[in-house]
Design a protein around this motif. Structure first.
Motif, PDB file in Angstrom:
ATOM      1  N   ALA A 450      -8.112   7.606   0.948  1.00  0.00           N
ATOM      2  CA  ALA A 450      -8.544   6.329   1.529  1.00  0.00           C
ATOM      3  C   ALA A 450      -7.377   5.445   1.954  1.00  0.00           C
ATOM      4  CB  ALA A 450      -9.417   5.579   0.529  1.00  0.00           C
ATOM      5  N   ALA A 451      -6.295   5.442   1.182  1.00  0.00           N
ATOM      6  CA  ALA A 451      -5.171   4.557   1.501  1.00  0.00           C
ATOM      7  C   ALA A 451      -4.578   4.893   2.858  1.00  0.00           C
ATOM      8  CB  ALA A 451      -4.103   4.652   0.416  1.00  0.00           C
ATOM      9  N   SER A 452      -4.465   6.176   3.162  1.00  0.00           N
ATOM     10  CA  SER A 452      -3.934   6.589   4.458  1.00  0.00           C
ATOM     11  C   SER A 452      -4.851   6.140   5.584  1.00  0.00           C
ATOM     12  CB  SER A 452      -3.760   8.112   4.496  1.00  0.00           C
ATOM     13  OG  SER A 452      -3.324   8.539   5.773  1.00  0.00           O
ATOM     14  N   ALA A 453      -6.148   6.337   5.395  1.00  0.00           N
ATOM     15  CA  ALA A 453      -7.111   5.921   6.422  1.00  0.00           C
ATOM     16  C   ALA A 453      -7.089   4.415   6.636  1.00  0.00           C
ATOM     17  CB  ALA A 453      -8.512   6.377   6.030  1.00  0.00           C
ATOM     18  N   ALA A 454      -6.769   3.657   5.583  1.00  0.00           N
ATOM     19  CA  ALA A 454      -6.732   2.192   5.692  1.00  0.00           C
ATOM     20  C   ALA A 454      -5.438   1.692   6.322  1.00  0.00           C
ATOM     21  CB  ALA A 454      -6.908   1.560   4.312  1.00  0.00           C
ATOM     22  N   GLY A 455      -4.441   2.585   6.461  1.00  0.00           N
ATOM     23  CA  GLY A 455      -3.207   2.178   7.123  1.00  0.00           C
ATOM     24  C   GLY A 455      -2.032   1.942   6.206  1.00  0.00           C
ATOM     25  N   ILE A 456      -2.150   2.223   4.911  1.00  0.00           N
ATOM     26  CA  ILE A 456      -1.017   2.095   4.002  1.00  0.00           C
ATOM     27  C   ILE A 456       0.037   3.147   4.376  1.00  0.00           C
ATOM     28  CG2 ILE A 456      -0.247   2.249   1.597  1.00  0.00           C
ATOM     29  CD1 ILE A 456      -1.870  -0.202   2.135  1.00  0.00           C
ATOM     30  N   GLU A 457       1.308   2.746   4.367  1.00  0.00           N
ATOM     31  CA  GLU A 457       2.387   3.622   4.801  1.00  0.00           C
ATOM     32  C   GLU A 457       3.459   3.733   3.715  1.00  0.00           C
ATOM     33  OE1 GLU A 457       3.931   1.834   8.283  1.00  0.00           O
ATOM     34  OE2 GLU A 457       2.061   2.025   9.457  1.00  0.00           O
ATOM     35  N   LEU A 494      -2.132  -6.790  -0.986  1.00  0.00           N
ATOM     36  CA  LEU A 494      -1.235  -7.606  -0.177  1.00  0.00           C
ATOM     37  C   LEU A 494       0.070  -6.837  -0.048  1.00  0.00           C
ATOM     38  CD1 LEU A 494      -0.652 -10.203   1.374  1.00  0.00           C
ATOM     39  CD2 LEU A 494       0.083 -11.252  -0.778  1.00  0.00           C
ATOM     40  N   VAL A 495       0.438  -6.536   1.174  1.00  0.00           N
ATOM     41  CA  VAL A 495       1.548  -5.618   1.446  1.00  0.00           C
ATOM     42  C   VAL A 495       2.640  -6.309   2.243  1.00  0.00           C
ATOM     43  CG1 VAL A 495       2.181  -3.505   2.684  1.00  0.00           C
ATOM     44  CG2 VAL A 495       0.059  -3.592   1.366  1.00  0.00           C
ATOM     45  N   ASP A 496       3.890  -6.132   1.809  1.00  0.00           N
ATOM     46  CA  ASP A 496       5.049  -6.525   2.613  1.00  0.00           C
ATOM     47  C   ASP A 496       5.485  -5.315   3.421  1.00  0.00           C
ATOM     48  OD1 ASP A 496       5.183  -9.103   1.894  1.00  0.00           O
ATOM     49  OD2 ASP A 496       7.025  -8.979   0.713  1.00  0.00           O
ATOM     50  N   ARG A 497       5.567  -5.488   4.719  1.00  0.00           N
ATOM     51  CA  ARG A 497       5.963  -4.401   5.609  1.00  0.00           C
ATOM     52  C   ARG A 497       6.930  -4.953   6.643  1.00  0.00           C
ATOM     53  NH1 ARG A 497       1.113  -1.515   8.379  1.00  0.00           N
ATOM     54  NH2 ARG A 497       0.883  -0.696   6.250  1.00  0.00           N
ATOM     55  N   GLY A 498       8.215  -4.611   6.499  1.00  0.00           N
ATOM     56  CA  GLY A 498       9.206  -5.154   7.418  1.00  0.00           C
ATOM     57  C   GLY A 498       9.286  -6.660   7.253  1.00  0.00           C
ATOM     58  N   ASP A 499       9.105  -7.395   8.362  1.00  0.00           N
ATOM     59  CA  ASP A 499       9.161  -8.852   8.329  1.00  0.00           C
ATOM     60  C   ASP A 499       7.774  -9.484   8.214  1.00  0.00           C
ATOM     61  OD1 ASP A 499      11.929  -8.864   8.575  1.00  0.00           O
ATOM     62  OD2 ASP A 499      11.836  -8.809  10.768  1.00  0.00           O
TER      63      ASP A 499
END
Length: 511
Positions: A450-457, A494-499
């Motif tokens: 599920a995490a991959s399908a939701a866009g977690i990288e 809640l995810v920090d991704r880059g800036d």
């Protein structure tokens, strides 16, 4: 090489790729001509589209009323520093140069090269329309951007010098002034429906004032060209030089301003875009009064509320703007807005999505006090905020949690398909993170979960689970497990991704 060395390279490549990747079909502002010219004109016989008919069999009465109020706008501007001999601001050697030249084209129809003894200059061509009997003209900002002089040519060939009254880059609108002239009337774009007939009037390629007919293909298109995108999509052909010209309905009222095209080759393929008249008229009225516009500023980073997000936070339906971050010292921070709040109303206006909030806040005068409707922790509440002034250098929020990471490593979250690890000094360096960054790093993502399908990288840093901050991988794992036991269908990360800082809802059912 460590897995995070590889990860860092992939993250950078992904960012550059996102900046450059664009399908062969590109959005191009309708002012710019690319390489098109009269030499490319080929005589063809067009077959009328079945089902598209004009009132009483002809648009001539509408054209006779509106065409005299449509003008050609010609601008002269200084050549850009480092311009090539042909007047182009690009040298063509860099892939960035090639990308921007493809996307935006040259600044107007190609003109003869400037003789060596004259100061270098560039000329650009667009369209506009007269909305005030005092000679007030509306056009696109990109038509006059950087101009040192502006000339308006009327439908009868009369040329007049024009004065720039005001311009607004965010809405891509500008107001000019000449002598008193015949006008067109604003219409109500809110009443436009998909399938309604419209006419586009302008001066494509500089061949003269031209009228094309079509229908409204769609409403509310977002081209990601500015913060207030809400374009009308039309199939009436518009081309380079049409920018700033009016889109009129069958009554001859202006319901939009022709602004951009979607094209594989720079020419019209029947996918054009116009700024709605209701949006444009508000901006034009402000520009006529003051010459520029001050936008309201709240200081939140927002994102849509999807069905998964709504489920994760206890909302019975998706809607509103989810606050992903609050800028330190901003009006939102001072008012008590928190990360994870869902803003459902602002100044008495319902907020259905982030665009609604952006426009509503921008329309408010800086310094005014407004009430926000907020959903927080399963309850609705009202918050009062003093709206600030939006400057170009306003920045998004950043995470500033303190503390040091724990030693827990390599924890897995099987139900979501995540492999989490702690933030070590080496990982901080690899991911270019601050020393005080807290959270759990996504080391691996199962592509079938599920995490991959939701866009977690891989490389994402989970800083909160269901709005509760987490300091390390163990805390994140425990918080996700507790969320699963609560009976909710999704967990909100809640995810920090880059800036950027974003919320991602991951459904348990798909894990």
């Amino acid at each position: 090489m460590s897995p995070f060395s590889i990860l860092r390279r992939h993250r950078v490549a992904a960012l550059l790729g996102a900046a450059l990747i664009i399908s062969p079909v590109v959005v191009s502002f309708a002012q710019n001509p690319g390489n098109a010219g009269l030499s490319n004109v080929v005589a063809t016989t067009q077959t009328p589209v079945a089902g598209i008919t004009a009132p009483n069999g002809s648009f001539a009465p509408v054209v006779a009323t509106t065409k005299p109020a449509v003008v050609t706008v010609t601008t002269v501007m200084k050549a850009q520093p480092g311009a090539t001999d042909d007047g182009s601001p690009f040298d063509g050697n860099s892939p960035f140069d090639q990308y921007f030249q493809q996307f935006f084209g040259d600044q107007g129809i190609p003109m003869p090269k400037t003789p060596p003894q004259q100061a270098p200059r560039q000329e650009a061509l667009g369209s506009g329309f007269i909305v005030g009997s005092d000679g007030t003209i509306v056009t696109n900002n990109h038509v006059i951007d950087g101009a040192t002089s502006i000339k308006v040519t009327l439908d009868d060939g009369t040329e007049l010098p024009a004065k720039l009254v005001g311009h607004d880059a965010k809405n891509d609108l500008a107001v000019l002034k000449v002598k008193p002239l015949p006008t067109v009337k604003w219409g109500d774009s809110d009443k436009l429906m998909t399938g309604d007939q419209v006419l586009a009037i302008g001066n494509p390629f500089g061949i003269g004032t031209t009228v094309t007919a079509g229908i409204v293909s769609a409403r509310g298109r977002d081209l990601h060209s500015g913060p207030f995108d809400d374009f009308i999509q039309i199939d009436a052909p518009i081309n380079h030089g049409n920018s700033g010209g009016p889109l009129v309905d069958v009554k001859g009222d202006v319901v939009g301003i022709n602004t951009a095209i979607y094209s594989p080759n720079g020419g019209s393929v029947g996918v054009g875009f116009a700024i709605p008249s209701d949006q444009a008229q508000k901006v034009v009225d402000k520009l006529m009064k003051g010459g520029d516009i001050e936008y309201g500023y709240l200081g939140v980073q927002i994102q849509p509320v999807t069905q998964d997000v709504a489920s994760a936070i206890g909302l019975d339906h998706p809607g509103g703007a989810l606050v992903a971050a609050v800028t330190d010292g901003s009006p939102a921070a001072k008012a008590g807005i928190e990360t994870g709040d869902v803003i459902t109303g602002f100044a008495g206006q319902e907020i259905k999505d982030p665009k609604d909030l952006s426009r509503a806040v921008a329309d408010v005068s800086p310094g005014s006090k407004e009430t926000l409707s907020v959903w927080r922790n399963g309850k609705a509440m009202q918050i009062s905020a003093d709206v600030g002034r939006n400057a170009e250098d306003q920045k998004t929020a950043s995470n500033d949690e303190g503390g040091k990471p724990s030693a827990e490593q390599g924890l897995r979250v099987p139900s979501l398909g995540l492999g989490l690890t702690d933030l070590t000094p080496d990982i901080r360096e690899q991911l270019n993170l601050a020393d005080n960054q807290r959270g759990a790093v996504v080391e691996r993502v199962n592509p079938d979960k599920a995490a991959s399908a939701a866009g977690i990288e891989p490389g994402d840093v989970i800083v909160a689970v269901d709005r509760t901050p987490v300091k390390n991988a163990r805390q994140a794992n425990q918080a996700i497990a507790e969320a699963g036991k609560s009976g909710r269908k999704s967990v909100l990360l809640l995810v920090d991704r880059g800036d950027a800082q974003i919320f991602v809802a991951v459904p348990f059912a798909a894990g």
